[in-house]
Design an enzyme around this catalytic site. Sequence first.
Site, PDB file in Angstrom:
ATOM      1  N   LYS A 282      18.202   1.461  -8.510  1.00 22.24           N
ATOM      2  CA  LYS A 282      19.362   1.659  -7.629  1.00 22.24           C
ATOM      3  C   LYS A 282      19.941   3.041  -7.872  1.00 22.24           C
ATOM      4  O   LYS A 282      20.164   3.441  -9.019  1.00 22.24           O
ATOM      5  CB  LYS A 282      20.428   0.602  -7.910  1.00 22.24           C
ATOM      6  CG  LYS A 282      21.715   0.774  -7.100  1.00 22.24           C
ATOM      7  CD  LYS A 282      22.743  -0.267  -7.485  1.00 22.24           C
ATOM      8  CE  LYS A 282      23.303  -0.053  -8.876  1.00 22.24           C
ATOM      9  NZ  LYS A 282      24.147   1.184  -8.985  1.00 22.24           N
TER      10      LYS A 282
ATOM     11  N   PRO B 137      14.528   2.688 -17.538  1.00 23.40           N
ATOM     12  CA  PRO B 137      15.161   2.679 -18.861  1.00 23.40           C
ATOM     13  C   PRO B 137      16.413   1.804 -18.877  1.00 23.40           C
ATOM     14  O   PRO B 137      17.113   1.670 -17.872  1.00 23.40           O
ATOM     15  CB  PRO B 137      15.522   4.158 -19.091  1.00 23.40           C
ATOM     16  CG  PRO B 137      14.631   4.928 -18.176  1.00 23.40           C
ATOM     17  CD  PRO B 137      14.423   4.053 -16.981  1.00 23.40           C
ATOM     18  N   VAL B 138      16.691   1.228 -20.035  1.00 22.20           N
ATOM     19  CA  VAL B 138      17.871   0.379 -20.211  1.00 22.20           C
ATOM     20  C   VAL B 138      19.111   1.265 -20.360  1.00 22.20           C
ATOM     21  O   VAL B 138      19.055   2.344 -20.961  1.00 22.20           O
ATOM     22  CB  VAL B 138      17.694  -0.524 -21.449  1.00 22.20           C
ATOM     23  CG1 VAL B 138      18.970  -1.317 -21.741  1.00 22.20           C
ATOM     24  CG2 VAL B 138      16.512  -1.472 -21.239  1.00 22.20           C
ATOM     25  N   ALA B 139      20.235   0.808 -19.796  1.00 26.77           N
ATOM     26  CA  ALA B 139      21.521   1.525 -19.879  1.00 26.77           C
ATOM     27  C   ALA B 139      21.378   2.952 -19.375  1.00 26.77           C
ATOM     28  O   ALA B 139      21.828   3.910 -20.010  1.00 26.77           O
ATOM     29  CB  ALA B 139      22.059   1.511 -21.309  1.00 26.77           C
TER      30      ALA B 139
ATOM     31  N   GLY C  52      22.034   3.845 -15.873  1.00 24.01           N
ATOM     32  CA  GLY C  52      22.754   4.114 -14.638  1.00 24.01           C
ATOM     33  C   GLY C  52      21.918   3.922 -13.393  1.00 24.01           C
ATOM     34  O   GLY C  52      22.288   4.376 -12.314  1.00 24.01           O
TER      35      GLY C  52
ATOM     36  N   GLY D 279      18.775  -3.719 -14.922  1.00 22.22           N
ATOM     37  CA  GLY D 279      18.987  -5.136 -15.193  1.00 22.22           C
ATOM     38  C   GLY D 279      19.396  -5.896 -13.950  1.00 22.22           C
ATOM     39  O   GLY D 279      18.943  -7.018 -13.710  1.00 22.22           O
TER      40      GLY D 279
ATOM     41  N   ASP E 226      26.559  -5.371  -9.622  1.00 21.98           N
ATOM     42  CA  ASP E 226      25.533  -4.628  -8.890  1.00 21.98           C
ATOM     43  C   ASP E 226      24.441  -5.521  -8.305  1.00 21.98           C
ATOM     44  O   ASP E 226      23.631  -5.056  -7.503  1.00 21.98           O
ATOM     45  CB  ASP E 226      24.865  -3.597  -9.802  1.00 21.98           C
ATOM     46  CG  ASP E 226      25.713  -2.353 -10.008  1.00 21.98           C
ATOM     47  OD1 ASP E 226      26.649  -2.136  -9.213  1.00 21.98           O
ATOM     48  OD2 ASP E 226      25.429  -1.598 -10.956  1.00 21.98           O
TER      49      ASP E 226
END
Length: 289
Positions: free
Chosen positions: A12, A97-99, A101, A105, A139
């Site tokens: 996103k 990638p995690v966290a 932006g 998730g 989101d």
Amino acid sequence: MSGAITEFAPAKINLSLRVGRAREDGYHPLDSLVTFADWGDTITVRDEIALMMSMSGEASEDLIEEENNLVLRAARALQDHAGIDKGAMIHLHKEIPVAAGLGGGSADAAATLRALNQLWELDLELDELAQIGLSIGADVPACVYSRPLRMRGIGEWIELIDNFPAFNAVLINPGVRVSTGKVFEAFDETQPAELKEAKGRGPNVLDWLSREPNSLERPAMRVQPKIKKALQWLDRQDGVDLVRMSGSGASCFAIFEDDADAEKAADAYEGFSVEVGLAGFKDGELDWC
């Protein structure tokens, strides 16, 4: 996997993001123009007697310790909504990638809802899946649709956008994870005003975007200065039309006039980078560069 159903979970991208002063319930109202990349994660589901999950991909290593990640929460929320106790084996192949932006998730949770809706033959409409998704994360409703749209409220008000252009772009990440909570804390320290929603876009989307903010960009740079360096690096590349941070960071993106410049920039960045197409919408269908 025999009889498996696969759903794409695209990254996103917040093309613009206005955020206002926190409401009494602690949530921040927002107004964001959103689209999705032709790159992201993949959810695959198949029948199983109980809910089970497996993962692959380098980015999944950051989720190994999470016993109640958004994918499993989405599956359980759909079970509860439908009043069923069917199981499934859910496999997540993770590229986002995690966290970062990029809504990884949330995209995974949304793809899980869409995939299990098919596997369990529930025949729920996307609007209903989006309502279920809101209980998982702000989101998730937008990610259920995964097409150009405008998010308002805390993410629950979705306006689907037709006749929207596709773009060539590059996503980069400066190699750091940024806590959304810490970014909002830094934002709140600026004593922000009440939300002022964006006005009409007009025919030239890029021109409009050049005047629109990401309200979290400056607070995120205070939390993690490497974001500023990433934005400056993108701004120096040839053929750049727009440079911005996505979401609460740390990932940043640049829109390019053509894919040759985008490919050149992606190859030149010393770190995580990927050349992508950002979805447009034309004649009732997704449109890609």
